[in-house]
Design a protein around this motif. Structure first.
Motif, PDB file in Angstrom:
ATOM      1  N   GLY A   1      -5.570  55.316   9.144  1.00  0.00           N
ATOM      2  CA  GLY A   1      -4.802  54.981   7.944  1.00  0.00           C
ATOM      3  C   GLY A   1      -4.299  53.547   7.954  1.00  0.00           C
ATOM      4  N   ILE A   2      -3.783  53.116   9.100  1.00  0.00           N
ATOM      5  CA  ILE A   2      -3.283  51.738   9.236  1.00  0.00           C
ATOM      6  C   ILE A   2      -4.417  50.741   9.011  1.00  0.00           C
ATOM      7  N   TYR A   3      -5.608  51.050   9.510  1.00  0.00           N
ATOM      8  CA  TYR A   3      -6.741  50.138   9.371  1.00  0.00           C
ATOM      9  C   TYR A   3      -7.343  50.182   7.967  1.00  0.00           C
ATOM     10  N   GLU A  14       0.162  43.337   3.817  1.00  0.00           N
ATOM     11  CA  GLU A  14      -0.817  42.302   4.156  1.00  0.00           C
ATOM     12  C   GLU A  14      -0.756  41.965   5.648  1.00  0.00           C
ATOM     13  N   ARG A  15       0.444  41.885   6.188  1.00  0.00           N
ATOM     14  CA  ARG A  15       0.616  41.540   7.602  1.00  0.00           C
ATOM     15  C   ARG A  15      -0.083  42.568   8.501  1.00  0.00           C
ATOM     16  N   THR A  16       0.060  43.857   8.169  1.00  0.00           N
ATOM     17  CA  THR A  16      -0.587  44.910   8.949  1.00  0.00           C
ATOM     18  C   THR A  16      -2.104  44.787   8.860  1.00  0.00           C
ATOM     19  N   ALA A  17      -2.604  44.534   7.671  1.00  0.00           N
ATOM     20  CA  ALA A  17      -4.051  44.368   7.476  1.00  0.00           C
ATOM     21  C   ALA A  17      -4.568  43.216   8.328  1.00  0.00           C
ATOM     22  N   GLU A  18      -3.872  42.091   8.304  1.00  0.00           N
ATOM     23  CA  GLU A  18      -4.294  40.909   9.062  1.00  0.00           C
ATOM     24  C   GLU A  18      -4.238  41.158  10.570  1.00  0.00           C
ATOM     25  N   LEU A  19      -3.260  41.930  11.030  1.00  0.00           N
ATOM     26  CA  LEU A  19      -3.139  42.226  12.461  1.00  0.00           C
ATOM     27  C   LEU A  19      -4.270  43.103  12.968  1.00  0.00           C
ATOM     28  N   THR A  20      -4.779  43.999  12.132  1.00  0.00           N
ATOM     29  CA  THR A  20      -5.712  45.014  12.611  1.00  0.00           C
ATOM     30  C   THR A  20      -7.179  44.679  12.414  1.00  0.00           C
TER      31      THR A  20
END
Length: 125
Positions: free
Chosen positions: A42-44, A50-56
């Motif tokens: 789900g996180i991916y 946006e920050r979570t998307a960029e981290l993963t």
């Protein structure tokens, strides 16, 4: 081992790829605050921020008016995300989608990265 023993484990890492591989539930923190919590998939696949998307992983951000071109685009804040593996290439001019030009192909062992230019923005796959 923890699955076989039916025990919970708290695993702290600064490496998002390891977190995606080993965790069932991920908590993304930034500046001491919880930014997002969810399953690894789900996180991916559907990050809330946006920050979570960029981290993963690698992110392609498309303009809202291009969202209709891709059924896989995911809304993240006020942008639309397309991950590289969600993109397909078709040589057929009649295929639905966007026309793109290959800017560069990067060999990286078991994978290659294709850098595309389409409709005024860069895209990576």
């Amino acid at each position: 081992i923890y699955t076989a023993l039916n025990i919970s484990v708290l695993f702290v890492t600064h490496d998002p790829q390891i977190a995606l591989q080993v965790a069932e539930t991920i908590i993304v923190m930034e500046k001491g605050q919880i930014l997002e919590r969810g399953s690894n998939k789900g996180i991916y696949r559907r990050p809330a921020f946006e920050r979570t998307a960029e981290l993963t992983g690698i992110c392609n951000w498309i303009k809202p008016e291009l969202k209709e071109v891709s059924r896989k685009a995911v809304s993240v804040e006020d942008k639309f995300l397309i991950r590289p593996e969600w993109i397909t290439i078709d040589k057929d001019d009649a295929a639905a989608g966007l026309k793109a030009k290959v800017r560069r192909i990067e060999f990286a062992g078991p994978v290659s990265y294709i850098h595309l230019y389409l409709e005024e923005f860069d895209c990576h796959m």
